[in-house]
Design a protein around this motif. Structure first.
Motif, PDB file in Angstrom:
ATOM      1  N   GLY A  10      11.144 -34.104  -2.122  1.00 24.47           N
ATOM      2  CA  GLY A  10       9.962 -34.455  -2.943  1.00 24.47           C
ATOM      3  C   GLY A  10       9.037 -35.224  -1.638  1.00 24.47           C
ATOM      4  N   LEU A  11       8.169 -35.881  -2.201  1.00 20.91           N
ATOM      5  CA  LEU A  11       7.218 -36.542  -1.136  1.00 20.91           C
ATOM      6  C   LEU A  11       7.373 -38.131  -1.149  1.00 20.91           C
ATOM      7  CD1 LEU A  11       4.591 -36.593   0.141  1.00 20.91           C
ATOM      8  CD2 LEU A  11       3.298 -37.125  -1.877  1.00 20.91           C
ATOM      9  N   VAL A  12       7.576 -38.580   0.147  1.00 19.73           N
ATOM     10  CA  VAL A  12       8.026 -39.860   0.337  1.00 19.73           C
ATOM     11  C   VAL A  12       7.299 -40.344   1.350  1.00 19.73           C
ATOM     12  CG1 VAL A  12      10.026 -39.262   2.034  1.00 19.73           C
ATOM     13  CG2 VAL A  12       9.863 -41.457   0.665  1.00 19.73           C
ATOM     14  N   GLN A  13       7.100 -41.665   1.503  1.00 21.02           N
ATOM     15  CA  GLN A  13       6.121 -42.189   2.716  1.00 21.02           C
ATOM     16  C   GLN A  13       7.218 -42.564   3.732  1.00 21.02           C
ATOM     17  OE1 GLN A  13       4.359 -45.874   0.895  1.00 21.02           O
ATOM     18  NE2 GLN A  13       2.468 -44.622   0.663  1.00 21.02           N
ATOM     19  N   ALA A  14       6.633 -42.579   5.114  1.00 20.46           N
ATOM     20  CA  ALA A  14       7.392 -42.999   6.257  1.00 20.46           C
ATOM     21  C   ALA A  14       8.053 -44.124   5.985  1.00 20.46           C
ATOM     22  CB  ALA A  14       6.621 -42.920   7.381  1.00 20.46           C
ATOM     23  N   GLY A  15       9.514 -44.133   6.344  1.00 24.06           N
ATOM     24  CA  GLY A  15      10.178 -45.067   6.074  1.00 24.06           C
ATOM     25  C   GLY A  15      10.994 -45.039   5.038  1.00 24.06           C
ATOM     26  N   GLY A  16      10.756 -44.385   4.179  1.00 23.94           N
ATOM     27  CA  GLY A  16      11.507 -44.208   2.846  1.00 23.94           C
ATOM     28  C   GLY A  16      12.816 -43.397   3.040  1.00 23.94           C
ATOM     29  N   SER A  17      13.521 -43.340   1.766  1.00 25.14           N
ATOM     30  CA  SER A  17      14.525 -42.462   1.914  1.00 25.14           C
ATOM     31  C   SER A  17      14.624 -41.398   0.460  1.00 25.14           C
ATOM     32  CB  SER A  17      15.846 -43.326   1.282  1.00 25.14           C
ATOM     33  OG  SER A  17      15.976 -44.586   2.550  1.00 25.14           O
ATOM     34  N   LEU A  18      15.479 -40.404   0.896  1.00 28.21           N
ATOM     35  CA  LEU A  18      15.603 -39.537  -0.102  1.00 28.21           C
ATOM     36  C   LEU A  18      17.044 -39.052  -0.039  1.00 28.21           C
ATOM     37  CD1 LEU A  18      12.529 -36.701   0.207  1.00 28.21           C
ATOM     38  CD2 LEU A  18      13.133 -38.125  -1.890  1.00 28.21           C
ATOM     39  N   ARG A  19      17.746 -38.483  -1.289  1.00 25.37           N
ATOM     40  CA  ARG A  19      19.115 -37.912  -1.048  1.00 25.37           C
ATOM     41  C   ARG A  19      19.027 -36.679  -1.735  1.00 25.37           C
ATOM     42  NH1 ARG A  19      24.173 -39.537  -4.981  1.00 25.37           N
ATOM     43  NH2 ARG A  19      23.121 -38.375  -6.495  1.00 25.37           N
ATOM     44  N   TYR A 119      26.694 -18.516   3.274  1.00 24.58           N
ATOM     45  CA  TYR A 119      25.875 -18.727   1.957  1.00 24.58           C
ATOM     46  C   TYR A 119      24.901 -19.583   2.380  1.00 24.58           C
ATOM     47  CZ  TYR A 119      30.099 -16.557  -0.360  1.00 24.58           C
ATOM     48  OH  TYR A 119      30.962 -15.741  -0.743  1.00 24.58           O
ATOM     49  N   TRP A 120      23.703 -19.422   1.599  1.00 28.69           N
ATOM     50  CA  TRP A 120      22.600 -20.243   1.806  1.00 28.69           C
ATOM     51  C   TRP A 120      22.318 -20.551   0.409  1.00 28.69           C
ATOM     52  CZ3 TRP A 120      21.057 -22.294   6.475  1.00 28.69           C
ATOM     53  CH2 TRP A 120      21.413 -21.832   7.636  1.00 28.69           C
ATOM     54  N   GLY A 121      21.520 -21.772   0.398  1.00 25.28           N
ATOM     55  CA  GLY A 121      20.523 -22.044  -0.863  1.00 25.28           C
ATOM     56  C   GLY A 121      19.024 -21.630  -0.475  1.00 25.28           C
ATOM     57  N   GLN A 122      18.347 -21.747  -1.618  1.00 26.27           N
ATOM     58  CA  GLN A 122      16.861 -21.306  -1.568  1.00 26.27           C
ATOM     59  C   GLN A 122      15.932 -22.344  -0.954  1.00 26.27           C
ATOM     60  OE1 GLN A 122      18.191 -22.920  -4.247  1.00 26.27           O
ATOM     61  NE2 GLN A 122      16.797 -24.426  -4.403  1.00 26.27           N
ATOM     62  N   GLY A 123      16.678 -23.559  -0.716  1.00 25.82           N
ATOM     63  CA  GLY A 123      15.847 -24.635   0.110  1.00 25.82           C
ATOM     64  C   GLY A 123      15.047 -25.601  -0.985  1.00 25.82           C
ATOM     65  N   THR A 124      14.776 -26.806  -0.379  1.00 23.77           N
ATOM     66  CA  THR A 124      14.100 -27.929  -1.324  1.00 23.77           C
ATOM     67  C   THR A 124      13.080 -28.466  -0.171  1.00 23.77           C
ATOM     68  OG1 THR A 124      14.252 -29.767  -2.579  1.00 23.77           O
ATOM     69  CG2 THR A 124      15.812 -29.602  -0.627  1.00 23.77           C
ATOM     70  N   GLN A 125      11.929 -28.588  -0.497  1.00 23.10           N
ATOM     71  CA  GLN A 125      10.841 -29.321   0.251  1.00 23.10           C
ATOM     72  C   GLN A 125      10.709 -30.646   0.332  1.00 23.10           C
ATOM     73  OE1 GLN A 125       8.016 -27.462   1.979  1.00 23.10           O
ATOM     74  NE2 GLN A 125       8.082 -29.489   2.868  1.00 23.10           N
ATOM     75  N   VAL A 126      10.928 -31.304   1.706  1.00 23.74           N
ATOM     76  CA  VAL A 126      10.921 -32.709   1.912  1.00 23.74           C
ATOM     77  C   VAL A 126       9.552 -32.890   2.644  1.00 23.74           C
ATOM     78  CG1 VAL A 126      11.920 -34.718   3.016  1.00 23.74           C
ATOM     79  CG2 VAL A 126      13.207 -33.098   1.966  1.00 23.74           C
ATOM     80  N   THR A 127       8.490 -33.667   2.066  1.00 24.45           N
ATOM     81  CA  THR A 127       7.207 -33.926   2.687  1.00 24.45           C
ATOM     82  C   THR A 127       7.310 -35.453   3.117  1.00 24.45           C
ATOM     83  OG1 THR A 127       6.189 -32.179   1.727  1.00 24.45           O
ATOM     84  CG2 THR A 127       4.911 -33.910   2.627  1.00 24.45           C
ATOM     85  N   VAL A 128       6.994 -35.948   4.160  1.00 23.60           N
ATOM     86  CA  VAL A 128       6.885 -37.303   4.419  1.00 23.60           C
ATOM     87  C   VAL A 128       5.669 -37.855   5.122  1.00 23.60           C
ATOM     88  CG1 VAL A 128       8.024 -39.161   5.865  1.00 23.60           C
ATOM     89  CG2 VAL A 128       9.520 -37.259   5.392  1.00 23.60           C
ATOM     90  N   SER A 129       4.957 -38.498   4.259  1.00 24.12           N
ATOM     91  CA  SER A 129       3.787 -38.866   4.613  1.00 24.12           C
ATOM     92  C   SER A 129       3.418 -40.160   5.569  1.00 24.12           C
ATOM     93  CB  SER A 129       2.946 -39.136   3.449  1.00 24.12           C
ATOM     94  OG  SER A 129       3.116 -40.211   2.843  1.00 24.12           O
ATOM     95  N   SER A 130       2.577 -40.216   6.312  1.00 23.08           N
ATOM     96  CA  SER A 130       2.606 -41.399   7.465  1.00 23.08           C
ATOM     97  C   SER A 130       1.609 -42.402   6.747  1.00 23.08           C
ATOM     98  CB  SER A 130       1.661 -40.850   8.772  1.00 23.08           C
ATOM     99  OG  SER A 130       0.545 -40.163   8.206  1.00 23.08           O
TER     100      SER A 130
END
Length: 130
Positions: A10-19, A119-130
């Protein structure tokens, strides 16, 4: 047929976290080494993190060491990538991958070699905004 499906991007601000999660289906991946790779626009796919088939060893790219953590819950057939202190340069499509033969490779297991993964997954988008 065995499959890997990533989620949690997903979209997260710089300094944030994702799992990120990588759910395996069609069979158990408990004896596989599991890895995470990423690919940013215009760049080659690069290694991020991996865990040995036994779960006893973890490996990280220098760029994410100390910020990212790979983990697995075999009972759920799921691998996670916990990402903290995210930076704009972490923006990419993230892929999980499984190495079916890692348990037979011993010291020959090379977690950062994408060609070793079956084996590979299809991928998930990670976007980090400044």
């Amino acid at each position: 047929q065995k499959q890997l499906v990533e989620s949690g991007g997903g979209l997260v601000q710089a300094g944030g976290s994702l799992r990120l999660s990588c759910a395996a289906s069609g069979g158990t991946f408990s004896s596989y080494a599991m890895g995470w790779f990423r690919q940013a626009p215009g760049k080659e796919r690069e290694f991020v993190a991996a865990m040995s088939w036994s779960g006893g060893s973890t490996y990280y790219a220098d760029s994410v060491k100390g910020r990212f953590t790979i983990s697995r819950v075999d009972a759920k057939n799921t691998v996670y990538l916990h990402m903290n202190s995210l930076k704009p340069e972490d923006t990419a499509v993230y892929y999980c991958a499984g190495d079916r033969d890692a348990r037979y490779k011993g010291a020959g297991f090379t977690p950062s070699h994408s060609n070793d993964y079956d084996y590979w997954g299809q991928g998930t988008q990670v976007t980090v905004s400044s």
